[in-house]
Each structure stands twice: as structure tokens, then as C-alpha cells.
Design an enzyme around this catalytic site. Structure first.
Site, PDB file in Angstrom:
ATOM      1  N   CYS A 117      73.738 -24.032-113.172  1.00 26.51           N
ATOM      2  CA  CYS A 117      72.558 -24.796-112.726  1.00 26.51           C
ATOM      3  C   CYS A 117      72.919 -26.140-112.107  1.00 26.51           C
ATOM      4  CB  CYS A 117      71.601 -24.999-113.890  1.00 26.51           C
ATOM      5  SG  CYS A 117      70.988 -23.443-114.532  1.00 26.51           S
ATOM      6  N   HIS A 257      66.760 -30.494-111.843  1.00 25.94           N
ATOM      7  CA  HIS A 257      66.893 -29.048-112.016  1.00 25.94           C
ATOM      8  C   HIS A 257      65.660 -28.550-112.763  1.00 25.94           C
ATOM      9  CE1 HIS A 257      68.274 -25.134-113.032  1.00 25.94           C
ATOM     10  NE2 HIS A 257      68.448 -25.413-114.309  1.00 25.94           N
ATOM     11  N   ASN A 287      63.252 -20.786-113.156  1.00 26.14           N
ATOM     12  CA  ASN A 287      64.601 -21.340-113.030  1.00 26.14           C
ATOM     13  C   ASN A 287      65.413 -20.467-112.069  1.00 26.14           C
ATOM     14  OD1 ASN A 287      67.219 -22.221-113.335  1.00 26.14           O
ATOM     15  ND2 ASN A 287      67.182 -22.271-115.568  1.00 26.14           N
TER      16      ASN A 287
END
Ligand code: UT7
Length: 340
Positions: A117, A257, A287
Site C-alpha cells: 500500500c 492511503h 482499498n
């Protein structure tokens, strides 16, 4: 040390698949409910690749083609493509190589980086270094992940979280005070137990056993990651603010993020930011791992003005985390003036 040039983002592109996987769809697959998912994560829906022939490089290429169109960039002008992904098309043959081929880039070389990520942020700093050093003129940095290829849709701990997508930015040099100013990154390999795809690499090559044990799927201890993410992003954002003599009131946009709305809000609160300063699109995409930050930049680009102070921050598997400070510059576009 002061560099000769700054590296500034001059064009953006994004791509998400058409197929929407809603929370109600997930209720059919696992023991969950939409209210739980929205209240615990902020996610209402995510996009999923349905066509088995579409791989990460295809999404990345579509994001790049959008960037080239909106930024009026010709394929031959691009020097280098850095793709950050945890879901490459192949173990061997870089996704960057596939993207160069598919987008028709004849003068570029392509590579992959992987920091889960945090990958886009790390790749952005690498790309910026190529520009700052004068080695490259136009570097494309892409975050792209086909998470549906590593998600177990019978595991409610993970399948509600992830989506597929890709985002791309173009970096060019400027002599103005715009662009990437600073980054502060950290990794801690001991975090690997808490968020990992265990098999398929050289440590645990694919075997009947790894398949039987479902080791090719992403596995995480959500609570551990949750706490570490808030701490890690808060700390690195504070480091960046301090190092650059900035108060949080001077930050126009925090682009975090997008893993969990509660994480994002906690980081914003810890930094003393208002809701308007914090950019969020997790409700629509979930996500998307390396793609969250470039997709968020792409979504919100009309809100950004030249000279805006921005902090980008991420936390992910590794553990890997960090923050980047940039001053928004001028886009090459087409986008805001000519878009219909
Ligand atoms: O991008 C990389 C980084 N990843 C992240 O940042 C993810 C970080 N973690 C998280 O976002 C959260 O920890 C989750 C969203 C994964 C989980 O939320 P949570 O508030 O930490 O829930 P929990 O794991 O503490 O579980 C609370 C309860 C449990 O039931 P009991 O033990 O209290 O009876 C779970 O079994 O919720 C249950 N639960 C669910 N219920 C309905 C767990 N998953 C689900 C679900 N639907 N999908």
C-alpha cells in the site's frame, strides 16, 4: 542537498473496472452486512475486474492512456515507467515492461516496485529522483493492483476491504518552487506476520500444499494493522511537517492511503486537520493498495491549485509506511478547461 530541478506532477490518469461489487453483493458471499462494513470501514462499494483476461498491466495501461490523452503527451516522449504493484501480471516479466508494450512506448524502459500500500509513494520518490538528477525528462509512476486476484471471497476479514484499480502520474522537471519537496519513509519487516500473501514467491513456491492451505490469498490481522497504520502515518506526517517547518494549518490537502475511513479520520484528527483538508474516496473504491493515492489525486485534481501544500501518506504490508510533502504545480491539460 539541493537538486538542480524539482520534479512536479504535470498529468494524471486513472482507471477502475466497470463492475461494481457492493456491500449487498458481499452479503451473499460471506456472513457480513452492509451496515457493519460502512460503519467499520467507510466502504460502500468497490470495483472488480470481471474479465479473466484483464490483468494489472491492462488497468495500468488504461490509466496511462488517459494520462497521455488528458495531458496531451505523446508515447515517444516518455522515458521511464515505474509500476508499483503487489499483483504483477507475472512473477517474471515486469508489469512495467507490459505497460510499455501495451501503451506503445518505444523510448521508455519499465520496471516494477513493490511496497504494497505504500508502493506508489515510494515509486513517486524514485521517479522524482530520476527527474531531479536530470537523468530522465518524463517519468510515469503508476500504482496498480488487481486485488481480486489475491482475495479470498470466503474470508469476511479481507474480502470486504479490497478493490481493483490503477492510477498514474507524469513527473517532469520544473525550476519553479513546485513538486516533490521531501519524503520520510520507514519499513519494518517484523510486521510481515500481520499482513501477507505467504505463497507464490521464492520462500513458498506454489505447490499442492500451498494451494490446499490457501496461502496464495492475502491474510491480515486487521486490529494490529489498524493501530500500526494510525501510528505510522501520524508519526511520519509529523516528521515531514517538522522537517519542512510547516504547521498543519498550512496543509491544503492530506491525501492518505485509503484502507479504512476510521484510520484516515484518526490520522487527520491526530494532525489537527479539518475534514475539508482530508481527501477521501474509499467509499467508492475500497482499498486498491498501490492505486489508492494516485486514484485520489485523479479524483480530486480539480480541487488542487498551483502552490497548494499537500501531504501524501500511506501504510501497508512490510510493514511499510511514510509521508511525502509536495507543492502542487500546473497540469499540462486539457482536463479542467476542455473537459465536457
Ligand atoms: O492497506 C493495508 C492496510 N490495511 C489496513 O489498514 C486494514 C486495517 N484494519 C482494518 O481496517 C480493520 O481492522 C478491519 C476493517 C479489518 C476490521 O475492523 P475492526 O473494527 O478492527 O473489527 P475486528 O477485527 O475487531 O472485529 C470486530 C468484530 C469481530 O466479532 P467479535 O469477535 O467482536 O464477535 C469480528 O468477527 O466484527 C467481526 N467481523 C465482522 N462482522 C461482520 C469481522 N469482519 C466482519 C465482517 N462483517 N466483514
Amino acid at each position: 542537498m539541493r537538486t538542480r530541478y524539482n520534479a512536479v506532477i504535470t498529468a494524471l490518469g486513472g482507471y477502475v473496472p466497470d463492475t461494481i461489487l457492493t456491500n449487498h453483493d458481499l452479503e451473499e458471499l460471506v456472513d457480513t452486512n452492509s451496515e457493519w462494513i460502512v460503519s467499520r470501514t467507510g466502504i460502500k462499494e468497490r470495483r472488480i475486474v470481471k474479465d479473466p483476461n484483464i490483468a494489472t498491466s491492462d488497468m495500468a495501461t488504461l490509466a496511462l492512456l488517459r494520462l497521455m490523452e488528458d495531458g496531451n503527451v505523446q508515447p515517444d516522449e516518455i522515458d521511464c515507467v515505474i509500476v508499483s504493484t503487489s499483483t504483477p501480471d507475472y512473477v517474471m516479466v515486469s508489469t512495467g515492461s507490459m505497460v510499455c508494450e501495451k501503451a506503445g512506448l518505444k523510448n521508455a524502459w519499465g520496471i516494477d516496485t513493490n511496497a504494497a500500500c505504500s508502493g506508489f509513494l515510494y515509486a513517486l520518490t524514485l521517479g522524482a529522483s530520476m527527474i531531479e538528477s536530470g537523468r530522465s525528462k518524463k517519468v510515469v509512476v503508476i500504482g496498480a493492483d488487481k486485488n481480486s486476484s489475491i482475495v479470498n471471497y470466503t474470508d469476511r476479514n479481507t474480502c470486504i476491504l479490497f478493490g481493483d484499480g490503477a492510477g498514474a502520474v507524469l513527473l517532469e522537471k520544473t525550476e519553479e518552487e513546485f513538486g516533490l519537496m521531501d519524503s520520510f519513509f520507514r519499513t519494518d519487516g517484523s510486521g510481515k506476520e500481520n499482513l501477507i500473501v505467504t505463497a507464490g514467491g521464492s520462500k513458498n513456491p506454489a505447490s499442492q500444499e500451498t494451494l490446499d492451505q490457501k496461502l496464495h490469498y492475502v491474510r491480515q490481522d486487521g486490529r494490529v494493522v489498524f493501530k500500526a497504520a494510525i501510528q505510522g502515518m501520524t508519526d511520519t506526517c509529523n516528521e515531514i511537517l517538522k522537517a519542512n517547518h510547516l504547521q498543519s494549518s498550512q496543509i491544503d490537502h492530506l491525501v492518505p492511503h485509503q484502507a479504512n475511513l476510521r484510520i484516515i479520520q484518526a490520522v487527520g484528527d491526530n494532525l489537527g486537520l479539518s475534514a475539508e483538508q482530508v481527501k477521501i474516496n474509499i467509499d467508492r473504491y475500497g482499498n486498491t493498495t498501490a492505486a489508492t493515492i494516485p486514484l485520489c489525486l485523479w479524483d480530486y485534481q480539480k480541487d488542487f491549485k498551483a502552490g497548494d501544500n499537500m501531504i501524501l501518506t500511506a501504510f501497508g504490508a512490510g510493514f511499510s509506511w511514510g509521508a511525502t510533502y509536495l507543492k502542487w504545480g500546473k497540469l499540462r491539460h486539457k482536463t479542467s478547461e476542455n473537459e465536457d
